[in-house]
Design a protein around this motif. Structure first.
Motif, PDB file in Angstrom:
ATOM      1  N   GLY A 109      44.911  32.418  42.045  1.00 35.01           N
ATOM      2  CA  GLY A 109      44.846  31.108  41.244  1.00 35.01           C
ATOM      3  C   GLY A 109      45.759  31.242  40.167  1.00 35.01           C
ATOM      4  O   GLY A 109      46.521  32.270  39.565  1.00 35.01           O
ATOM      5  N   THR A 110      46.248  30.114  39.644  1.00 35.89           N
ATOM      6  CA  THR A 110      47.459  29.766  38.516  1.00 35.89           C
ATOM      7  C   THR A 110      46.858  30.314  37.521  1.00 35.89           C
ATOM      8  O   THR A 110      47.638  31.255  36.762  1.00 35.89           O
ATOM      9  N   GLU A 111      45.638  30.003  36.814  1.00 34.30           N
ATOM     10  CA  GLU A 111      45.109  30.649  35.362  1.00 34.30           C
ATOM     11  C   GLU A 111      45.266  32.386  35.281  1.00 34.30           C
ATOM     12  O   GLU A 111      45.914  32.672  34.436  1.00 34.30           O
ATOM     13  N   VAL A 112      44.830  32.816  36.260  1.00 37.65           N
ATOM     14  CA  VAL A 112      44.817  34.280  36.308  1.00 37.65           C
ATOM     15  C   VAL A 112      46.362  34.656  36.325  1.00 37.65           C
ATOM     16  O   VAL A 112      46.663  35.732  35.785  1.00 37.65           O
ATOM     17  N   ALA A 113      47.115  34.101  37.240  1.00 37.82           N
ATOM     18  CA  ALA A 113      48.483  34.610  37.456  1.00 37.82           C
ATOM     19  C   ALA A 113      49.155  34.398  35.995  1.00 37.82           C
ATOM     20  O   ALA A 113      50.330  35.343  35.746  1.00 37.82           O
ATOM     21  N   VAL A 114      48.817  33.531  35.433  1.00 41.87           N
ATOM     22  CA  VAL A 114      49.535  33.179  34.130  1.00 41.87           C
ATOM     23  C   VAL A 114      49.193  34.238  33.219  1.00 41.87           C
ATOM     24  O   VAL A 114      50.033  34.850  32.532  1.00 41.87           O
ATOM     25  N   GLN A 115      47.968  34.808  33.071  1.00 49.43           N
ATOM     26  CA  GLN A 115      47.533  35.800  32.411  1.00 49.43           C
ATOM     27  C   GLN A 115      48.058  37.065  32.511  1.00 49.43           C
ATOM     28  O   GLN A 115      48.654  37.832  31.768  1.00 49.43           O
ATOM     29  N   ALA A 135      36.590  38.014  40.801  1.00 50.84           N
ATOM     30  CA  ALA A 135      35.703  36.760  41.771  1.00 50.84           C
ATOM     31  C   ALA A 135      36.750  36.226  42.751  1.00 50.84           C
ATOM     32  O   ALA A 135      36.206  36.243  43.592  1.00 50.84           O
ATOM     33  N   ALA A 136      37.991  36.145  42.351  1.00 43.68           N
ATOM     34  CA  ALA A 136      38.989  35.791  43.220  1.00 43.68           C
ATOM     35  C   ALA A 136      39.340  36.673  44.454  1.00 43.68           C
ATOM     36  O   ALA A 136      39.645  36.309  45.448  1.00 43.68           O
ATOM     37  N   THR A 137      39.351  38.046  43.896  1.00 40.31           N
ATOM     38  CA  THR A 137      39.437  39.005  45.132  1.00 40.31           C
ATOM     39  C   THR A 137      38.335  38.920  45.989  1.00 40.31           C
ATOM     40  O   THR A 137      38.579  38.950  47.321  1.00 40.31           O
ATOM     41  N   GLU A 138      37.232  38.659  45.549  1.00 40.80           N
ATOM     42  CA  GLU A 138      36.072  38.976  46.549  1.00 40.80           C
ATOM     43  C   GLU A 138      36.029  37.632  47.394  1.00 40.80           C
ATOM     44  O   GLU A 138      35.763  37.673  48.531  1.00 40.80           O
ATOM     45  N   GLN A 139      36.535  36.585  46.740  1.00 42.56           N
ATOM     46  CA  GLN A 139      36.623  35.317  47.700  1.00 42.56           C
ATOM     47  C   GLN A 139      37.803  35.491  48.641  1.00 42.56           C
ATOM     48  O   GLN A 139      37.606  35.052  49.914  1.00 42.56           O
ATOM     49  N   ALA A 140      39.044  36.202  48.278  1.00 44.78           N
ATOM     50  CA  ALA A 140      39.856  36.554  49.298  1.00 44.78           C
ATOM     51  C   ALA A 140      39.239  37.499  50.667  1.00 44.78           C
ATOM     52  O   ALA A 140      39.575  37.166  51.706  1.00 44.78           O
ATOM     53  N   ILE A 141      38.508  38.217  50.126  1.00 43.67           N
ATOM     54  CA  ILE A 141      37.750  39.356  51.277  1.00 43.67           C
ATOM     55  C   ILE A 141      36.780  38.502  51.942  1.00 43.67           C
ATOM     56  O   ILE A 141      36.850  38.516  53.115  1.00 43.67           O
ATOM     57  N   GLU A 142      36.078  37.439  51.197  1.00 40.53           N
ATOM     58  CA  GLU A 142      35.181  36.824  52.129  1.00 40.53           C
ATOM     59  C   GLU A 142      35.756  35.980  53.055  1.00 40.53           C
ATOM     60  O   GLU A 142      35.344  35.443  54.243  1.00 40.53           O
ATOM     61  N   LEU A 173      56.029  38.815  44.475  1.00 43.04           N
ATOM     62  CA  LEU A 173      54.614  38.996  44.176  1.00 43.04           C
ATOM     63  C   LEU A 173      53.934  38.100  43.551  1.00 43.04           C
ATOM     64  O   LEU A 173      52.725  37.720  43.720  1.00 43.04           O
ATOM     65  N   ARG A 174      54.493  37.297  42.576  1.00 41.59           N
ATOM     66  CA  ARG A 174      53.987  36.430  41.718  1.00 41.59           C
ATOM     67  C   ARG A 174      53.518  35.202  42.696  1.00 41.59           C
ATOM     68  O   ARG A 174      52.262  34.667  42.572  1.00 41.59           O
ATOM     69  N   GLN A 175      54.365  34.546  43.357  1.00 38.73           N
ATOM     70  CA  GLN A 175      53.969  33.459  44.583  1.00 38.73           C
ATOM     71  C   GLN A 175      52.668  34.010  45.089  1.00 38.73           C
ATOM     72  O   GLN A 175      51.808  33.352  45.304  1.00 38.73           O
ATOM     73  N   ASN A 176      52.506  35.013  45.782  1.00 35.71           N
ATOM     74  CA  ASN A 176      51.545  35.358  46.517  1.00 35.71           C
ATOM     75  C   ASN A 176      50.258  35.727  45.504  1.00 35.71           C
ATOM     76  O   ASN A 176      49.043  35.156  46.098  1.00 35.71           O
ATOM     77  N   PHE A 177      50.480  36.351  44.916  1.00 41.12           N
ATOM     78  CA  PHE A 177      49.280  36.689  43.759  1.00 41.12           C
ATOM     79  C   PHE A 177      48.924  35.385  43.273  1.00 41.12           C
ATOM     80  O   PHE A 177      47.465  35.178  43.201  1.00 41.12           O
ATOM     81  N   GLU A 178      49.548  34.278  42.891  1.00 41.47           N
ATOM     82  CA  GLU A 178      49.112  33.110  42.311  1.00 41.47           C
ATOM     83  C   GLU A 178      48.298  32.294  43.520  1.00 41.47           C
ATOM     84  O   GLU A 178      47.266  31.586  43.287  1.00 41.47           O
ATOM     85  N   ALA A 179      49.065  32.278  44.567  1.00 43.94           N
ATOM     86  CA  ALA A 179      48.207  31.541  45.715  1.00 43.94           C
ATOM     87  C   ALA A 179      46.900  32.035  46.109  1.00 43.94           C
ATOM     88  O   ALA A 179      46.063  31.579  46.591  1.00 43.94           O
ATOM     89  N   GLU A 180      46.639  33.498  46.018  1.00 45.34           N
ATOM     90  CA  GLU A 180      45.421  34.359  46.388  1.00 45.34           C
ATOM     91  C   GLU A 180      44.513  34.021  45.235  1.00 45.34           C
ATOM     92  O   GLU A 180      43.293  33.950  45.370  1.00 45.34           O
ATOM     93  N   ALA A 235      43.490  45.651  52.536  1.00 45.30           N
ATOM     94  CA  ALA A 235      44.342  45.449  51.404  1.00 45.30           C
ATOM     95  C   ALA A 235      43.779  45.153  50.072  1.00 45.30           C
ATOM     96  O   ALA A 235      43.724  45.656  49.142  1.00 45.30           O
ATOM     97  N   PHE A 236      42.869  43.944  50.217  1.00 43.43           N
ATOM     98  CA  PHE A 236      42.243  43.284  49.291  1.00 43.43           C
ATOM     99  C   PHE A 236      40.964  44.133  48.699  1.00 43.43           C
ATOM    100  O   PHE A 236      40.800  44.329  47.430  1.00 43.43           O
ATOM    101  N   GLU A 237      40.317  44.787  49.740  1.00 47.49           N
ATOM    102  CA  GLU A 237      39.390  45.769  49.422  1.00 47.49           C
ATOM    103  C   GLU A 237      39.813  46.761  48.624  1.00 47.49           C
ATOM    104  O   GLU A 237      39.101  47.428  47.552  1.00 47.49           O
ATOM    105  N   ARG A 238      41.101  47.504  48.885  1.00 50.40           N
ATOM    106  CA  ARG A 238      41.641  48.503  47.972  1.00 50.40           C
ATOM    107  C   ARG A 238      41.890  47.951  46.655  1.00 50.40           C
ATOM    108  O   ARG A 238      41.818  48.615  45.629  1.00 50.40           O
TER     109      ARG A 238
END
Length: 260
Positions: free
Chosen positions: A104-110, A127-134, A95-102, A29-32
């Motif tokens: 980060g807060t700064e990107v979620a605020v934006q 970069a955060a998505t890559e980290q989630a995949i790794e 959606l917001r809660q999970n997005f922020e958890a995965e 899912a993160f790769e998509r």
């Protein structure tokens, strides 16, 4: 020969396979999501409603409606990461809660408050998505190692239990003086079971989980096997197998002499 089965290990394998499916689905899912984010055209940081700040891009007090990129990010996340079949049962977050958890807060605020995906935000999101995949790739490797450990232990215990049962059937047709040989074989099987338990404990205590932040070997199995009757299924089944063997060894001493 009776069929043997290590019930706790078998249950643990079922739970482990489920976790492998969950982690694999999340990684996919993160790769998509990453593929869709890569195609975005980030907003210029000089667009109305945002201004440059010392740490990147910050919103003015009155932020305009989200731009197309921010809307696309939200929709893409909802249609990929939140669409995995186990999301509600396992997470139950918005959606917001999970997005922020995965990511980060700064990107979620934006994305959710400022409503702008500027080039720096776009880079941080990727970069955060890559980290989630790794992280999920590392987790899957740990789970596969765990599965191999369980299967090896199960197979060795099954073999010991089967051989012990076979030796037990020979006791009723073997004279007392000859039972010492059977007892020696049973003792060897008991040592094998003890070795299985020791090897398992060494794996739990020595497992490298440095890349799984906050997770030790013991914590991992407690999480994986919380639904099991024993959070250390190998040790529990090994203990039962040892008791079965010791029962046969006691029979070596207490059975009456065989009759011809």
């Amino acid at each position: 020969m009776p069929e043997t089965r290590q019930s706790r290990i078998e249950h643990a394998l079922e739970l482990l396979d489920r976790e492998v499916t969950y982690a694999s689905d999340e990684r996919s899912a993160f790769e998509r999501f990453r593929s869709r984010v890569r195609t975005l055209d980030p907003t210029s940081p000089r667009d109305p409603g945002v201004q440059a700040g010392g740490g990147g891009v910050v919103a003015l007090e009155t932020a305009p409606p989200p731009d197309a990129a921010a809307r696309t990010v939200r929709q893409a996340y909802d249609e990929t990461v939140l669409s995995v079949s186990h999301f509600e049962a396992e997470y139950g977050e918005t959606l917001r809660q999970n997005f922020e958890a995965e990511v980060g807060t700064e990107v979620a605020v934006q994305v959710f408050e400022t409503g702008r995906v500027t080039p720096p935000v776009h880079d941080a999101l990727l970069a955060a998505t890559e980290q989630a995949i790794e992280e999920r790739t590392t987790y899957l490797e740990t789970l596969r190692t765990e599965r191999e450990s369980l299967c090896r232990a199960r197979d060795r215990l099954d073999d010991c239990e089967s051989r012990a049962a076979e030796l037990g059937t020979r006791l009723t047709t073997t004279d007392s003086p000859d039972r010492s040989g059977i007892d020696e074989q049973l003792q060897s099987l008991e040592a094998v079971c003890e070795g299985v338990a020791e090897t398992r404990q060494e794996l739990l205590h020595g497992r490298s989980t440095a890349q799984l932040v906050g997770i030790s070997g013991e914590t991992l199995v407690q999480f994986l096997y919380a639904e099991c009757t024993a959070t250390c299924p190998v040790l529990a089944d090994a203990a039962d197998c040892i008791e079965t063997i010791r029962h046969q060894r006691r029979r070596c001493l207490t059975l009456p002499a065989a009759t011809s």
